[in-house]
Design a protein around this motif. Sequence first.
Motif, PDB file in Angstrom:
ATOM      1  N   ILE A  20      13.167  -9.106   4.925  1.00  0.00           N
ATOM      2  CA  ILE A  20      12.434  -8.387   5.973  1.00  0.00           C
ATOM      3  C   ILE A  20      10.979  -8.850   5.997  1.00  0.00           C
ATOM      4  CG2 ILE A  20      13.906  -6.336   5.878  1.00  0.00           C
ATOM      5  CD1 ILE A  20      11.669  -5.009   4.175  1.00  0.00           C
ATOM      6  N   GLU A  21      10.226  -8.366   6.979  1.00  0.00           N
ATOM      7  CA  GLU A  21       8.797  -8.662   7.052  1.00  0.00           C
ATOM      8  C   GLU A  21       8.069  -7.914   5.939  1.00  0.00           C
ATOM      9  OE1 GLU A  21       6.896  -8.061  10.866  1.00  0.00           O
ATOM     10  OE2 GLU A  21       8.816  -8.381  11.875  1.00  0.00           O
ATOM     11  N   VAL A  22       7.051  -8.552   5.378  1.00  0.00           N
ATOM     12  CA  VAL A  22       6.284  -7.928   4.297  1.00  0.00           C
ATOM     13  C   VAL A  22       5.619  -6.630   4.758  1.00  0.00           C
ATOM     14  CG1 VAL A  22       4.113  -9.195   4.646  1.00  0.00           C
ATOM     15  CG2 VAL A  22       4.754  -8.436   2.349  1.00  0.00           C
ATOM     16  N   GLY A  23       5.322  -6.518   6.042  1.00  0.00           N
ATOM     17  CA  GLY A  23       4.713  -5.300   6.575  1.00  0.00           C
ATOM     18  C   GLY A  23       5.617  -4.085   6.497  1.00  0.00           C
ATOM     19  N   GLN A  24       6.921  -4.298   6.315  1.00  0.00           N
ATOM     20  CA  GLN A  24       7.876  -3.192   6.222  1.00  0.00           C
ATOM     21  C   GLN A  24       7.939  -2.579   4.830  1.00  0.00           C
ATOM     22  OE1 GLN A  24      11.028  -5.678   8.515  1.00  0.00           O
ATOM     23  NE2 GLN A  24      11.743  -3.561   8.560  1.00  0.00           N
ATOM     24  N   ILE A  25       7.210  -3.160   3.900  1.00  0.00           N
ATOM     25  CA  ILE A  25       7.181  -2.614   2.546  1.00  0.00           C
ATOM     26  C   ILE A  25       6.094  -1.547   2.476  1.00  0.00           C
ATOM     27  CG2 ILE A  25       6.801  -3.112   0.100  1.00  0.00           C
ATOM     28  CD1 ILE A  25       9.430  -4.296   1.305  1.00  0.00           C
ATOM     29  N   ALA A  26       6.493  -0.347   2.090  1.00  0.00           N
ATOM     30  CA  ALA A  26       5.562   0.773   1.938  1.00  0.00           C
ATOM     31  C   ALA A  26       5.168   0.856   0.469  1.00  0.00           C
ATOM     32  CB  ALA A  26       6.212   2.068   2.403  1.00  0.00           C
ATOM     33  N   SER A  27       4.075   0.212   0.129  1.00  0.00           N
ATOM     34  CA  SER A  27       3.603   0.180  -1.250  1.00  0.00           C
ATOM     35  C   SER A  27       2.820   1.448  -1.579  1.00  0.00           C
ATOM     36  CB  SER A  27       2.684  -1.027  -1.467  1.00  0.00           C
ATOM     37  OG  SER A  27       3.375  -2.225  -1.238  1.00  0.00           O
ATOM     38  N   SER A  28       3.047   1.974  -2.766  1.00  0.00           N
ATOM     39  CA  SER A  28       2.310   3.144  -3.231  1.00  0.00           C
ATOM     40  C   SER A  28       1.188   2.677  -4.153  1.00  0.00           C
ATOM     41  CB  SER A  28       3.239   4.092  -3.990  1.00  0.00           C
ATOM     42  OG  SER A  28       4.205   4.639  -3.129  1.00  0.00           O
ATOM     43  N   LEU A  29      -0.037   2.747  -3.654  1.00  0.00           N
ATOM     44  CA  LEU A  29      -1.201   2.334  -4.431  1.00  0.00           C
ATOM     45  C   LEU A  29      -1.993   3.565  -4.852  1.00  0.00           C
ATOM     46  CD1 LEU A  29      -2.392  -0.747  -2.362  1.00  0.00           C
ATOM     47  CD2 LEU A  29      -0.765  -0.656  -4.251  1.00  0.00           C
ATOM     48  N   ILE A  30      -2.486   3.526  -6.070  1.00  0.00           N
ATOM     49  CA  ILE A  30      -3.166   4.687  -6.635  1.00  0.00           C
ATOM     50  C   ILE A  30      -4.606   4.330  -6.978  1.00  0.00           C
ATOM     51  CG2 ILE A  30      -3.136   6.376  -8.506  1.00  0.00           C
ATOM     52  CD1 ILE A  30      -0.076   5.651  -8.710  1.00  0.00           C
ATOM     53  N   PHE A  31      -5.492   5.242  -6.617  1.00  0.00           N
ATOM     54  CA  PHE A  31      -6.909   5.131  -6.941  1.00  0.00           C
ATOM     55  C   PHE A  31      -7.344   6.457  -7.544  1.00  0.00           C
ATOM     56  CE2 PHE A  31      -5.991   2.252  -3.518  1.00  0.00           C
ATOM     57  CZ  PHE A  31      -6.641   1.081  -3.895  1.00  0.00           C
ATOM     58  N   LYS A  32      -8.498   6.450  -8.219  1.00  0.00           N
ATOM     59  CA  LYS A  32      -9.026   7.669  -8.805  1.00  0.00           C
ATOM     60  C   LYS A  32     -10.161   8.188  -7.938  1.00  0.00           C
ATOM     61  CE  LYS A  32      -9.745   7.622 -13.233  1.00  0.00           C
ATOM     62  NZ  LYS A  32     -10.391   7.508 -14.574  1.00  0.00           N
ATOM     63  N   LEU A  33     -10.061   9.458  -7.586  1.00  0.00           N
ATOM     64  CA  LEU A  33     -11.099  10.124  -6.807  1.00  0.00           C
ATOM     65  C   LEU A  33     -12.245  10.543  -7.730  1.00  0.00           C
ATOM     66  CD1 LEU A  33      -8.675  12.328  -4.703  1.00  0.00           C
ATOM     67  CD2 LEU A  33     -10.049  10.422  -3.846  1.00  0.00           C
TER      68      LEU A  33
END
Length: 162
Positions: free
Chosen positions: A45-58
Motif C-alpha cells: 500500500i501507499e506509505v501514507g496509509q500507515i497510521a503511525s503512533s508517535l509519542i512525545f512528552k508534554l
Amino acid sequence: MDGILEKAAVRRFIDAAQSLGIDGEIKILSDSARTAIDAANSLGIEVGQIASSLIFKLPSGNPLLIITSGRHKVETELVAKNLGMEKLDRVDADYVKERSGYSIGGVSPLGWISKPEIILIDEALNGYDIVWAAAGHPHAVYPTSFAELARITSATPMIVGD
C-alpha cells in the motif's frame, strides 16, 4: 511468526479493540513494520496509509500521542505552536514502554496502560479509505479508518506535518 497473537501487548490490543467494537482483523507481517515504509511495503500500500503512533512528552511530563500518516514527519514546532506550548520533548524507548505498554514499532493507538494526556490525529489520514495501525507488535497491524481512529481515541484532528 507463531505466537504473536498470544503476546501480552497484542492481547491487550485485542481486548481494547473488542471492547470498542473494532472488527478489523489483525494481519501478521512476515517483515517488521517498525517503520511506516516497512509496513507499507509489506502490505503493498501507499506509505501514507500507515497510521503511525508517535509519542512525545508534554510539559506536564505526560504523553502526547500523535497518530500520523506515514507519508511525512511530524513537525514538532508546528504541533507545539498549535497546542500553545513552547516545545514537545522527544522520548526514549523506556518512556514509550512505561506509558503505553508497547514497544516502539508496535505502539497501537489504543489499549494503552495509561491514557495519553492529549491525542492528535493527522488530517492527512482522512485522504484514505483504509489506513493500517500497529496492533501491539512490530509484525502486527490492523485495518481501520480516520473516522474510526478519531472516534475510538477521541483524538483531535490536526495538520501535524507537510
